[in-house]
Design a protein around this motif. Structure first.
Motif, mmCIF file in Angstrom:
data_model
loop_
_atom_site.group_PDB
_atom_site.id
_atom_site.type_symbol
_atom_site.label_atom_id
_atom_site.label_comp_id
_atom_site.label_asym_id
_atom_site.label_seq_id
_atom_site.Cartn_x
_atom_site.Cartn_y
_atom_site.Cartn_z
ATOM 1 N N MET A 199 81.641 -52.046 -18.517
ATOM 2 C CA MET A 199 83.049 -51.895 -18.135
ATOM 3 C C MET A 199 83.280 -52.419 -16.709
ATOM 4 S SD MET A 199 85.104 -48.382 -17.808
ATOM 5 C CE MET A 199 86.728 -48.458 -17.133
ATOM 6 N N LYS A 200 84.399 -53.108 -16.497
ATOM 7 C CA LYS A 200 84.691 -53.640 -15.159
ATOM 8 C C LYS A 200 84.883 -52.497 -14.169
ATOM 9 C CE LYS A 200 87.866 -56.736 -14.600
ATOM 10 N NZ LYS A 200 89.179 -57.324 -14.838
ATOM 11 N N LYS A 201 84.231 -52.593 -13.006
ATOM 12 C CA LYS A 201 84.288 -51.491 -12.037
ATOM 13 C C LYS A 201 85.580 -51.507 -11.207
ATOM 14 C CE LYS A 201 80.244 -49.925 -13.056
ATOM 15 N NZ LYS A 201 80.177 -48.886 -14.022
ATOM 16 N N ASP A 202 86.216 -52.710 -11.119
ATOM 17 C CA ASP A 202 87.365 -52.819 -10.221
ATOM 18 C C ASP A 202 88.698 -52.623 -10.941
ATOM 19 O OD1 ASP A 202 87.151 -55.031 -11.738
ATOM 20 O OD2 ASP A 202 87.459 -56.495 -10.117
ATOM 21 N N ILE A 203 88.633 -51.975 -12.096
ATOM 22 C CA ILE A 203 89.848 -51.805 -12.898
ATOM 23 C C ILE A 203 90.886 -50.970 -12.142
ATOM 24 C CG2 ILE A 203 88.994 -49.782 -14.149
ATOM 25 C CD1 ILE A 203 90.148 -51.133 -16.662
ATOM 26 N N ILE A 204 92.144 -51.392 -12.228
ATOM 27 C CA ILE A 204 93.257 -50.671 -11.579
ATOM 28 C C ILE A 204 94.149 -50.106 -12.681
ATOM 29 C CG2 ILE A 204 95.286 -50.932 -10.071
ATOM 30 C CD1 ILE A 204 92.672 -51.270 -8.583
ATOM 31 N N PHE A 205 94.577 -48.873 -12.509
ATOM 32 C CA PHE A 205 95.348 -48.232 -13.585
ATOM 33 C C PHE A 205 96.429 -47.335 -12.992
ATOM 34 C CE2 PHE A 205 91.508 -45.939 -12.501
ATOM 35 C CZ PHE A 205 91.977 -44.668 -12.238
ATOM 36 N N ASP A 206 97.354 -46.893 -13.880
ATOM 37 C CA ASP A 206 98.451 -46.021 -13.447
ATOM 38 C C ASP A 206 98.045 -44.555 -13.488
ATOM 39 O OD1 ASP A 206 100.133 -48.137 -13.127
ATOM 40 O OD2 ASP A 206 101.201 -47.868 -15.029
ATOM 41 N N ALA A 207 98.445 -43.835 -12.465
ATOM 42 C CA ALA A 207 98.189 -42.389 -12.426
ATOM 43 C C ALA A 207 99.380 -41.712 -11.758
ATOM 44 C CB ALA A 207 96.907 -42.095 -11.655
ATOM 45 N N PHE A 208 99.696 -40.504 -12.236
ATOM 46 C CA PHE A 208 100.752 -39.699 -11.603
ATOM 47 C C PHE A 208 100.064 -38.833 -10.541
ATOM 48 C CE2 PHE A 208 103.173 -35.744 -11.279
ATOM 49 C CZ PHE A 208 104.442 -36.235 -11.015
ATOM 50 N N VAL A 209 100.446 -39.078 -9.278
ATOM 51 C CA VAL A 209 99.715 -38.479 -8.165
ATOM 52 C C VAL A 209 100.626 -37.552 -7.366
ATOM 53 C CG1 VAL A 209 98.409 -39.004 -6.051
ATOM 54 C CG2 VAL A 209 98.271 -40.544 -8.030
ATOM 55 N N VAL A 210 100.108 -36.358 -7.013
ATOM 56 C CA VAL A 210 100.849 -35.505 -6.075
ATOM 57 C C VAL A 210 100.172 -35.612 -4.706
ATOM 58 C CG1 VAL A 210 101.831 -33.862 -7.734
ATOM 59 C CG2 VAL A 210 99.556 -33.450 -6.858
ATOM 60 N N ARG A 211 100.992 -35.735 -3.686
ATOM 61 C CA ARG A 211 100.495 -35.847 -2.309
ATOM 62 C C ARG A 211 101.134 -34.767 -1.455
ATOM 63 N NH1 ARG A 211 97.789 -40.464 -0.756
ATOM 64 N NH2 ARG A 211 97.513 -41.926 -2.476
ATOM 65 N N ASN A 212 100.408 -34.287 -0.462
ATOM 66 C CA ASN A 212 100.948 -33.289 0.471
ATOM 67 C C ASN A 212 100.298 -33.544 1.826
ATOM 68 O OD1 ASN A 212 102.333 -31.127 1.431
ATOM 69 N ND2 ASN A 212 101.209 -29.559 0.295
ATOM 70 N N ASP A 213 101.010 -34.250 2.698
ATOM 71 C CA ASP A 213 100.419 -34.619 3.982
ATOM 72 C C ASP A 213 101.518 -34.604 5.058
ATOM 73 O OD1 ASP A 213 101.902 -36.899 3.453
ATOM 74 O OD2 ASP A 213 100.192 -38.029 2.692
ATOM 75 N N HIS A 214 101.305 -35.334 6.154
ATOM 76 C CA HIS A 214 102.277 -35.287 7.250
ATOM 77 C C HIS A 214 103.657 -35.785 6.826
ATOM 78 C CE1 HIS A 214 100.539 -39.300 7.304
ATOM 79 N NE2 HIS A 214 101.651 -39.701 7.875
ATOM 80 N N GLN A 215 103.727 -36.545 5.715
ATOM 81 C CA GLN A 215 105.050 -36.991 5.223
ATOM 82 C C GLN A 215 105.688 -35.962 4.283
ATOM 83 O OE1 GLN A 215 105.120 -41.006 3.559
ATOM 84 N NE2 GLN A 215 103.334 -41.514 4.795
ATOM 85 N N GLY A 216 104.989 -34.856 4.060
ATOM 86 C CA GLY A 216 105.533 -33.815 3.175
ATOM 87 C C GLY A 216 104.987 -33.924 1.766
#
Ligand SMILES: NC(=O)c1ccc[n+]([C@@H]2O[C@H](COP(=O)([O-])OP(=O)(O)OC[C@H]3O[C@@H](n4cnc5c(N)ncnc54)[C@H](OP(=O)(O)O)[C@@H]3O)[C@@H](O)[C@H]2O)c1
Length: 333
Positions: A1-18
């Motif tokens: 399998m290709k190691k550099d594969i890029i895919f879609d993910a739904f991500v939650v972030r919580n940092d200095h930008q809120g």
């Protein structure tokens, strides 16, 4: 399998930008450790995913993070002895989507010991239609049966009836010949739908858990499947028939209740705790085999599944936290 594969993910972030969430392009090297990589075909939406999508939910401890407590898909890489590329699998529980990146992603890296082969008799889509909620409903039914509850003992009340656990509990119980009473906050809008998936009658939350002064009330239900919890549980306990039981799995109505000892010591009522996250692998295999066969919740699968995309998740997650669910939403990756 290709190691550099890029895919879609739904991500939650919580940092200095809120706090924020959305679909991002991720790479395999951003996924956590594990011995199996799964190309995810479907994931499900559960109340816990709603909690993971907001900081107030307080269940995600590390950001950025990919929620999604359920997933089904195809193994694309594995060093685990039980799995090889091309195997069809599903995963629920083990804190996937809570402490380990989950199913709202086109690829997931997981521990092989958390996976189950997709049972014959279920498609990926059906398995995620059932998901943690349907699995928890089935665990609840199994617990009632193990404790001697039979269709001839009388009606079984299901609370939070329009939700994932509730709707699948109705579907399974009615298939097994139980007389099912659905308790819901949406009796006027969803009553007919609840009957179409197997409820014989529909009552409002207030009717099901009406206050009464004494320590016991008249006996009404042989058993209750309760994913709602909270203060209404005190009233439900007073109305369970002699030798009956309540299978308690959730807290959409709150985490606390008051009770007396009387239902337990005068009627032998049993309060049965249900956990789907760390339940034993043999139990998982047994319950999923039933869900694929003689317990298959066809009515809920046929009439209660809504398919969405990753981009639609914010609205769906907000809706489930507001108690608006009617059936199950699943995400097609
Ligand atoms: N123990 C476990 O392993 C396990 C596994 C899965 C789920 N759970 C828990 O079980 C619960 C239900 O999960 P789910 O996936 O079925 O959620 P869901 O699809 O969101 O359904 C919850 C249902 O509960 C009812 N409800 C919502 N807010 C309420 C309130 N304030 N008071 C009374 N009823 C309310 C609503 O049904 P009506 O409008 O029809 O009343 C709602 O549709 C959650 O607490 C979840 O965390 C536990």
């Amino acid at each position: 399998m290709k190691k550099d594969i890029i895919f879609d993910a739904f991500v939650v972030r919580n940092d200095h930008q809120g706090f924020r969430s959305g679909v991002e392009a991720w790479g395999l090297d951003q996924l956590p450790e594990g011995d199996v990589i799964v190309k995810v075909l479907y994931s499900g939406v559960n109340y816990k995913d709603g909690l993971a999508s907001t900081p107030e939910g307080k269940i995600v401890k590390r950001y950025p993070f990919i929620p999604g407590i359920d997933l089904a898909g195809t193994v694309v890489e594995s060093t685990h002895p039980s799995y090889k590329p091309g195997d069809q699998v599903l995963c629920t529980g083990y804190e996937v989507g809570v402490t380990h990146e989950g199913g709202y992603s086109q690829y997931a890296r997981l521990k092989g010991e958390w996976l189950l082969p997709l049972p014959e008799g279920l498609t990926h889509k059906e398995a995620m239609g059932i998901g943690t909620a349907g699995f928890t409903a089935a665990l609840s039914v199994a617990s009632l049966l193990r404790n001697g509850i039979n269709p001839k003992d009388g009606p079984v009340l299901v609370t939070g009836a329009t939700g994932g656990v509730g709707s699948f509990a109705i579907s399974i119980l009615s298939k097994l010949g139980f007389n099912v009473i659905a308790s819901t906050g949406k009796a006027s809008t969803q009553g007919e739908w609840l009957k179409s998936i197997g409820a014989s009658s529909v009552v409002t939350r207030e009717e099901a858990a009406a206050e009464s002064k004494g320590v016991l009330s008249s006996e009404q239900w042989a058993a209750v499947i309760d994913p709602v919890g909270g203060t209404q549980l005190s009233s439900l306990l007073k109305r369970v028939k002699y030798d009956g039981a309540i299978a308690l799995s959730g807290l959409t109505g709150g985490g606390q209740f008051e009770a007396t000892v009387y239902p337990f010591i005068l009627r032998g009522v049993k309060l049965l705790g249900i956990d789907s996250v760390f339940c034993r692998m043999e139990t998982r295999q047994e319950i999923w085999a039933k869900l694929a066969d003689e317990w298959k919740p066809e009515s809920a699968l046929r009439l209660g599944i809504h398919v969405h995309t990753l981009n639609e998740l914010p609205d769906i997650l907000a809706g489930i936290l507001r108690g608006e669910a009617a059936g199950r939403s699943i995400i097609s990756l």
